[in-house]
Design a protein around this motif. Sequence first.
Motif, PDB file in Angstrom:
ATOM      1  N   LYS A 216       0.831  -1.197   0.000  1.00  0.00           N
ATOM      2  CA  LYS A 216       0.000   0.000   0.000  1.00  0.00           C
ATOM      3  C   LYS A 216       0.871   1.253   0.000  1.00  0.00           C
ATOM      4  CE  LYS A 216      -2.268   1.113   3.763  1.00  0.00           C
ATOM      5  NZ  LYS A 216      -3.306   1.090   4.833  1.00  0.00           N
ATOM      6  N   GLU A 217       1.935   1.236   0.801  1.00  0.00           N
ATOM      7  CA  GLU A 217       2.842   2.376   0.862  1.00  0.00           C
ATOM      8  C   GLU A 217       3.732   2.459  -0.373  1.00  0.00           C
ATOM      9  OE1 GLU A 217       2.690   4.839   3.056  1.00  0.00           O
ATOM     10  OE2 GLU A 217       0.930   3.762   3.810  1.00  0.00           O
TER      11      GLU A 217
ATOM     12  N   PHE B  62       2.101   6.752  -6.513  1.00  0.00           N
ATOM     13  CA  PHE B  62       1.583   6.664  -7.879  1.00  0.00           C
ATOM     14  C   PHE B  62       0.050   6.624  -7.917  1.00  0.00           C
ATOM     15  CE2 PHE B  62       5.318   3.724  -7.372  1.00  0.00           C
ATOM     16  CZ  PHE B  62       6.275   4.646  -7.740  1.00  0.00           C
ATOM     17  N   ILE B  63      -0.588   6.810  -6.775  1.00  0.00           N
ATOM     18  CA  ILE B  63      -2.006   6.471  -6.681  1.00  0.00           C
ATOM     19  C   ILE B  63      -2.883   7.309  -7.611  1.00  0.00           C
ATOM     20  CG2 ILE B  63      -2.550   7.983  -4.708  1.00  0.00           C
ATOM     21  CD1 ILE B  63      -4.213   5.506  -3.643  1.00  0.00           C
ATOM     22  N   GLU B  64      -2.578   8.601  -7.766  1.00  0.00           N
ATOM     23  CA  GLU B  64      -3.411   9.431  -8.638  1.00  0.00           C
ATOM     24  C   GLU B  64      -3.266   9.010 -10.095  1.00  0.00           C
ATOM     25  OE1 GLU B  64      -5.758  11.388  -7.608  1.00  0.00           O
ATOM     26  OE2 GLU B  64      -5.168  10.911  -5.538  1.00  0.00           O
TER      27      GLU B  64
ATOM     28  N   LYS C  19       7.684  -7.026  -7.098  1.00  0.00           N
ATOM     29  CA  LYS C  19       8.855  -6.788  -7.953  1.00  0.00           C
ATOM     30  C   LYS C  19       9.156  -5.288  -8.033  1.00  0.00           C
ATOM     31  CE  LYS C  19       8.739 -11.192  -9.047  1.00  0.00           C
ATOM     32  NZ  LYS C  19       9.583 -12.145  -8.320  1.00  0.00           N
ATOM     33  N   ASN C  20      10.372  -4.971  -8.458  1.00  0.00           N
ATOM     34  CA  ASN C  20      10.717  -3.551  -8.626  1.00  0.00           C
ATOM     35  C   ASN C  20       9.750  -2.877  -9.588  1.00  0.00           C
ATOM     36  OD1 ASN C  20      12.882  -4.414  -7.083  1.00  0.00           O
ATOM     37  ND2 ASN C  20      14.363  -3.154  -8.188  1.00  0.00           N
ATOM     38  N   LEU C  21       9.388  -3.566 -10.669  1.00  0.00           N
ATOM     39  CA  LEU C  21       8.289  -3.126 -11.533  1.00  0.00           C
ATOM     40  C   LEU C  21       7.129  -4.074 -11.264  1.00  0.00           C
ATOM     41  CD1 LEU C  21       7.134  -1.284 -13.692  1.00  0.00           C
ATOM     42  CD2 LEU C  21       8.077  -2.815 -15.431  1.00  0.00           C
ATOM     43  N   GLY C  22       6.300  -3.698 -10.284  1.00  0.00           N
ATOM     44  CA  GLY C  22       5.225  -4.578  -9.843  1.00  0.00           C
ATOM     45  C   GLY C  22       3.872  -4.079 -10.279  1.00  0.00           C
ATOM     46  N   ALA C  23       3.036  -4.987 -10.754  1.00  0.00           N
ATOM     47  CA  ALA C  23       1.641  -4.667 -11.076  1.00  0.00           C
ATOM     48  C   ALA C  23       0.829  -4.641  -9.785  1.00  0.00           C
ATOM     49  CB  ALA C  23       1.087  -5.697 -12.047  1.00  0.00           C
ATOM     50  N   LEU C  24      -0.482  -4.475  -9.917  1.00  0.00           N
ATOM     51  CA  LEU C  24      -1.376  -4.569  -8.771  1.00  0.00           C
ATOM     52  C   LEU C  24      -2.166  -5.873  -8.862  1.00  0.00           C
ATOM     53  CD1 LEU C  24      -0.609  -1.496  -8.882  1.00  0.00           C
ATOM     54  CD2 LEU C  24      -2.793  -1.061  -7.760  1.00  0.00           C
ATOM     55  N   GLY C  25      -1.490  -6.865  -9.371  1.00  0.00           N
ATOM     56  CA  GLY C  25      -2.024  -8.201  -9.569  1.00  0.00           C
ATOM     57  C   GLY C  25      -0.935  -8.981 -10.280  1.00  0.00           C
TER      58      GLY C  25
ATOM     59  N   ALA D 292      -1.998  -0.994 -18.043  1.00  0.00           N
ATOM     60  CA  ALA D 292      -2.092   0.447 -17.797  1.00  0.00           C
ATOM     61  C   ALA D 292      -1.327   0.834 -16.538  1.00  0.00           C
ATOM     62  CB  ALA D 292      -3.555   0.861 -17.678  1.00  0.00           C
ATOM     63  N   PHE D 293      -1.487   0.039 -15.479  1.00  0.00           N
ATOM     64  CA  PHE D 293      -0.745   0.302 -14.240  1.00  0.00           C
ATOM     65  C   PHE D 293       0.764   0.202 -14.475  1.00  0.00           C
ATOM     66  CE2 PHE D 293      -4.516  -1.452 -11.570  1.00  0.00           C
ATOM     67  CZ  PHE D 293      -5.164  -0.221 -11.658  1.00  0.00           C
ATOM     68  N   LEU D 294       1.171  -0.807 -15.230  1.00  0.00           N
ATOM     69  CA  LEU D 294       2.603  -1.021 -15.487  1.00  0.00           C
ATOM     70  C   LEU D 294       3.195   0.113 -16.315  1.00  0.00           C
ATOM     71  CD1 LEU D 294       2.486  -4.866 -16.111  1.00  0.00           C
ATOM     72  CD2 LEU D 294       3.763  -3.732 -14.280  1.00  0.00           C
ATOM     73  N   SER D 295       2.412   0.657 -17.234  1.00  0.00           N
ATOM     74  CA  SER D 295       2.906   1.798 -18.017  1.00  0.00           C
ATOM     75  C   SER D 295       3.177   2.995 -17.110  1.00  0.00           C
ATOM     76  CB  SER D 295       1.898   2.173 -19.108  1.00  0.00           C
ATOM     77  OG  SER D 295       1.904   1.222 -20.151  1.00  0.00           O
ATOM     78  N   VAL D 296       2.309   3.176 -16.110  1.00  0.00           N
ATOM     79  CA  VAL D 296       2.532   4.247 -15.126  1.00  0.00           C
ATOM     80  C   VAL D 296       3.823   4.003 -14.363  1.00  0.00           C
ATOM     81  CG1 VAL D 296       1.704   5.217 -12.938  1.00  0.00           C
ATOM     82  CG2 VAL D 296       0.108   4.864 -14.840  1.00  0.00           C
TER      83      VAL D 296
END
Length: 362
Positions: A8-9, A14-16, A185-191, A236-240
């Motif tokens: 969560k932290e 990147f939440i917005e 992961k360093n580049l982690g998705a939200l799933g 989309a999340f990963l692109s962010v």
Amino acid sequence: MIYYENLKEVNRPFIEELKTSSIDVIASGQYILGERVKQFEEDFSQYHNNISCSGVASGLDAITISLKTCNFPSHSEVIVPSNTYIATILSILQNQLIPVLVEPRLDTYNIDPSKIEENITPRTRAIVPVHLYGKVCEMDFIEAIAQKYNLKVIEDCAQAHGAQYLERKAGTFGDFGAFSFYPTKNLGALGDGGAILAKNKSHDMTIKTLRNYGSHEKYFNKIIGYNSRLDEIQAAFLSVKLKHLNEINNHKKKLASLYHNHLKSDFIKPHISSKNDDVYHIYNIRHPKRDSLKKYLLEHGISTEIHYPIPPHHQEAFKSLTCLKQAYPISEEIHRTTLSLPISFAHTVDDILHTIEVLNKF
């Protein structure tokens, strides 16, 4: 409490951007293999010297489909490090291939190139080097061996997003680069999610067909495939987060330098080489009293992890496999003594300095 990981932290900065991306995906009406997947594939490809990229459902699928693309005969042998995570070996078995375990170097924890050739037989078809903990393997030696014996190289890059060896990124050495985007992961998705880099355009086309039921054109199935597609929303999340990957890696390098410089010599710290630019997905130390150390840290408000407590050849799932019946003492020593310390994007300098203070009193 200093948690080993607090996702969560980690994602709070990147939440917005993530909210905006999720709303865009929902509003688009495209949820499977749409523009967001295509855009992420292009972005990830560009990050890796424009090597073709295909998004898939997981890191396990990334290795499995890479091996499937090679179309090796059943019971061909694939060389893999003896201390890897179980997923690497599962991908080999799921292709009806035989894993041949090779010991790692005790200092780097990566496969020992000097032990590869002695394990090559007429049935060997590939090497799967695993860039463990965020350190790229000695790929110049591995490439030379693969070329000498005409072997395919599938890099397991699950823990090495952006890591470099001889100024080349993980995933750009072999025939394939297999990535996981598991949330930690360093580049982690939200799933879950994964991707495959493929240098050969024909291989890339086969991967894109395999991931989609064996179909490149809707309802026309040329080969027996899988359902393994990176979700639009995860893409989309990963692109962010890809835009912030270097920032994430640099933060972890900064925290790692604190451990390097201030932990006392009682602890075996990660090996540093001028050839490597490590990204510290995991900062692991080794200690003969690992279990007592882990308990001590928890009693002092610091949680840790063990990557990994059980070596692959001792897993119950593999107990019937005669190919894994040998002794692997280096792997066992690593699994017996390794401990992973807090080093996430959410941790602060003060968190790490406090952790070091507690460690140095053990």
